[in-house]
Scaffold this active site. Structure first.
Site, short mmCIF file in Angstrom:
data_model
loop_
_atom_site.label_atom_id
_atom_site.label_comp_id
_atom_site.label_asym_id
_atom_site.label_seq_id
_atom_site.Cartn_x
_atom_site.Cartn_y
_atom_site.Cartn_z
CD1 TRP A 120 38.64 47.74 32.74
CD2 TRP A 120 38.39 46.73 30.80
NE1 TRP A 120 37.53 46.78 33.02
CE2 TRP A 120 37.27 46.42 31.73
CE3 TRP A 120 38.30 46.25 29.43
CZ2 TRP A 120 36.03 45.46 31.36
CZ3 TRP A 120 37.37 45.63 29.07
CH2 TRP A 120 36.28 44.89 30.18
CG ASN A 123 34.73 47.04 34.99
OD1 ASN A 123 35.94 47.21 35.05
ND2 ASN A 123 33.68 46.76 36.03
CG ASP A 124 30.66 48.19 37.28
OD1 ASP A 124 30.90 47.59 36.08
OD2 ASP A 124 30.74 47.70 38.33
CD1 TRP A 168 37.45 44.18 35.21
CD2 TRP A 168 38.50 42.45 35.78
NE1 TRP A 168 37.22 44.25 36.51
CE2 TRP A 168 37.82 43.01 36.80
CE3 TRP A 168 39.18 41.32 36.03
CZ2 TRP A 168 37.84 42.50 38.09
CZ3 TRP A 168 39.25 40.65 37.21
CH2 TRP A 168 38.35 41.29 38.15
CG PHE A 191 35.68 44.50 42.79
CD1 PHE A 191 37.17 44.66 42.26
CD2 PHE A 191 35.20 43.28 42.66
CE1 PHE A 191 37.74 43.48 41.65
CE2 PHE A 191 36.00 42.03 42.20
CZ PHE A 191 37.13 42.09 41.66
CG ASP A 240 29.22 45.52 43.06
OD1 ASP A 240 30.43 45.91 43.32
OD2 ASP A 240 28.54 44.81 42.40
CD1 TRP A 285 30.06 42.19 33.13
CD2 TRP A 285 32.25 42.09 32.75
NE1 TRP A 285 30.59 43.08 34.07
CE2 TRP A 285 32.16 43.24 34.03
CE3 TRP A 285 33.59 42.32 32.46
CZ2 TRP A 285 32.91 43.64 34.72
CZ3 TRP A 285 34.64 42.78 33.23
CH2 TRP A 285 34.45 43.47 34.12
C1 FRU Z 1 29.96 44.75 37.79
C2 FRU Z 1 31.28 44.14 38.49
C3 FRU Z 1 30.98 44.43 40.04
C4 FRU Z 1 32.41 44.40 40.61
C5 FRU Z 1 33.04 45.02 39.31
C6 FRU Z 1 34.25 44.79 39.09
O1 FRU Z 1 30.19 44.91 36.38
O2 FRU Z 1 31.36 42.65 38.14
O3 FRU Z 1 29.96 43.68 40.78
O4 FRU Z 1 32.47 45.24 41.94
O5 FRU Z 1 32.57 44.86 38.23
O6 FRU Z 1 35.31 45.28 38.28
#
Ligand code: FRU
Length: 503
Positions: free
Chosen positions: A43, A45-46, A70, A105, A173, A310
């Site tokens: 996986w 993400n950001d 996730w 995160f 973040d 998401w």
């Molecule tokens: C955004 C988020 C952030 C967080 C991260 C967790 O997509 O929700 O706010 O730090 O992904 O993976």
């Protein structure tokens, strides 16, 4: 400066083993992307920690190295000298300490005294409810070689959310930057009544931070939480980019689960307050979230986002990977609006150029050698008398499977329709677009399971993942009356991602 190391190193080694072992199998998937950053396996993400550092671009990403879902977050890591050809490096961060045990995160990167620092959110679950039972703190890690990172002994450097109408737990973040003699950092937050806002902090030394102000806060339909804020200057204007969660759809806008966009304004560095204008979307497609920017040695502001959303269906999860990054985009401020443009370095991965001029399209037509599943199209379409025209991409032999990009002259709307695209979530997204001299300019980037459309020089962008059959490679142009392709260029785009070798 002291750092924590042991457990962290072990966790990274174990996670690396997991992704490297799975990588070869994952890479057999026909939907694996050719020139977009994705994980070796499992996986993502950001985008995180995007920075131009000592002559190279470094990009980190939220990563779960044990499943295509996730989970407790690690930071994956790639680097590049031209933003197009990327090499994977070892995982940079693992959730190894009490304060980040359930995830490192999102966050950002900054150089200090020649070292590379990562500032991120440590996440810990304190109960079963993921919305209420959590503790988030802000932490630092440092590296001398930009490969191996150690967490600071002083962590967490921001221990809790400030007092006031600020939610005590949703507090994450950090995006850090330097301005004159101070480091500044913005954090995503919300009020106790579920209104998104961002918090501004200041520090002399990067280690000890002081809360300055709620820098900006939503009003009206502006979401219950703002994630991943980023503040920077473009043409002497401050820009706040953020990802508000939970806007309700308005006309053709805000149809994804969460949004990503910007406001323009002026940041008062003494009070910490940002006066700003209206929220604008950065992308009108399906899959664009949590964008982050950096500035490079040419002074360019470059943005990359997570090319997913998401809760979206991600068919690649069946092949043990999930998620990807968008192409890097250069942000330009023109007439009070941000344009996102493809970067010139794309030329570095081009091959097999095909050029046509002054083609008339009526009905549905294909052009020789204009097809494929990893390519760029640069096309100017003069509408002439046509009222609807466009392209079908990734079409199969029977013509039943395709992804459609259509422009409607009367309504001035560009549509991206993936209802016939193959597997995956389907859906339609729309963007308002004006013709310029009766002409539409499209730069379209097709990768094995993605499409990015830059409209009229980046004035609007539409991004989406698609999951067609492997041999659905035809491209057709269509029009309900004679329109003219004044220029049509096509290049194949080469594989440009280097993964770590299995030892
Ligand atoms: C955004 C988020 C952030 C967080 C991260 C967790 O997509 O929700 O706010 O730090 O992904 O993976």
């Amino acid at each position: 400066m002291e750092t924590n190391t042991n457990n962290h190193k072990e966790q990274i080694a174990k996670a690396m083993q997991s992704v490297i072992t799975e990588h070869e199998k994952v890479n057999q998937d026909p939907w694996r992307l050719n020139y977009h950053v994705a994980t070796p396996a499992f996986w993502m993400n950001d985008p995180n920690g995007f920075i131009y550092y000592k002559g190279e671009y470094h990009l980190f990403y939220q990563h779960h190295p044990y499943s295509p879902e996730w989970g407790p977050m690690f930071w994956g890591h790639v680097k590049s000298t031209d933003l197009m050809q990327w090499t994977h490096l070892p995982i940079a961060l693992a959730p190894s300490e009490d304060y980040d045990a359930d995830g490192c995160f999102s966050g950002s990167a900054i150089e200090k005294d020649g070292n590379l620092y990562l500032m991120y959110t440590g996440n810990v679950w304190t109960g079963e409810n993921r919305d209420t039972d959590l503790k988030q703190v802000q932490c630092l890690a440092v590296s001398e070689d930009a490969i191996h990172f150690d967490k600071l002994k002083e962590n967490p450097v921001i221990l809790e959310a400030p007092e006031g109408n600020i939610h005590p737990y949703h507090f994450r973040d950090p995006k850090v930057w330097k301005h004159n003699d101070y480091y500044y950092c913005v954090l995503g937050s919300k009020t106790n009544e579920e209104t998104g806002q961002i918090l501004l902090y200041r520090s002399r030394d990067l280690f000890s931070w002081k809360f300055m102000a709620v820098s900006a806060k939503g009003e009206g339909n502006f979401g219950y939480m703002w994630e991943c804020p980023d503040i920077f200057t473009l043409e002497e204007q401050e820009v706040l980019v953020m990802s508000p969660q939970g806007l309700t759809p308005e006309g053709d806008k805000y149809h994804n689960l969460h949004q990503a966009g910007y406001v323009l304004g002026k940041l008062n560095y003494d009070t910490g307050v940002l006066q700003h204008g209206e929220f604008e979307m950065l992308d009108y497609g399906f899959d664009f979230y949590a964008p982050q920017t950096t500035i490079d040695d040419q002074g360019r502001r470059i943005m990359i986002a997570w090319m997913a959303m998401w809760e979206s269906e991600m068919p690649e999860q069946n092949q043990n990977w999930a998620g990807a990054m968008t192409l890097p985009r250069q942000l330009i401020l023109e007439n009070g609006k941000i344009k996102s443009k493809p970067i010139p370095e794309i030329e570095n991965i081009r091959g097999n150029q095909v050029i046509y001029e002054n083609l008339i399209v009526e009905g549905e037509v294909a052009f020789k050698e204009v097809d494929g599943n990893s390519l760029e199209l640069d096309v100017y379409i003069n509408a002439n008398e046509a009222s609807q025209f466009g392209l079908k991409l990734r079409m199969n032999e029977t013509g039943e499977q395709y992804t459609e990009l259509k422009y409607d002259v009367n309504s001035g709307v560009m549509t991206f329709d993936r209802n016939q695209a193959g597997s995956g979530p389907g859906g339609v997204r729309k963007a308002p677009v004006q013709l310029i001299n009766n002409t539409l300019h499209l730069r379209i980037f097709i990768d094995k399971s993605s499409v990015e459309v830059f409209i009229n020089d980046g004035e609007k962008v539409m991004t989406g993942r698609i999951y067609p059959d492997e041999n659905s490679t035809s491209i057709r142009f269509f029009s309900d009356g004679p329109c003219q392709l004044t220029h049509l260029k096509k290049w194949d785009l080469k594989h440009s991602i280097t993964y770590m070798e299995k030892k």
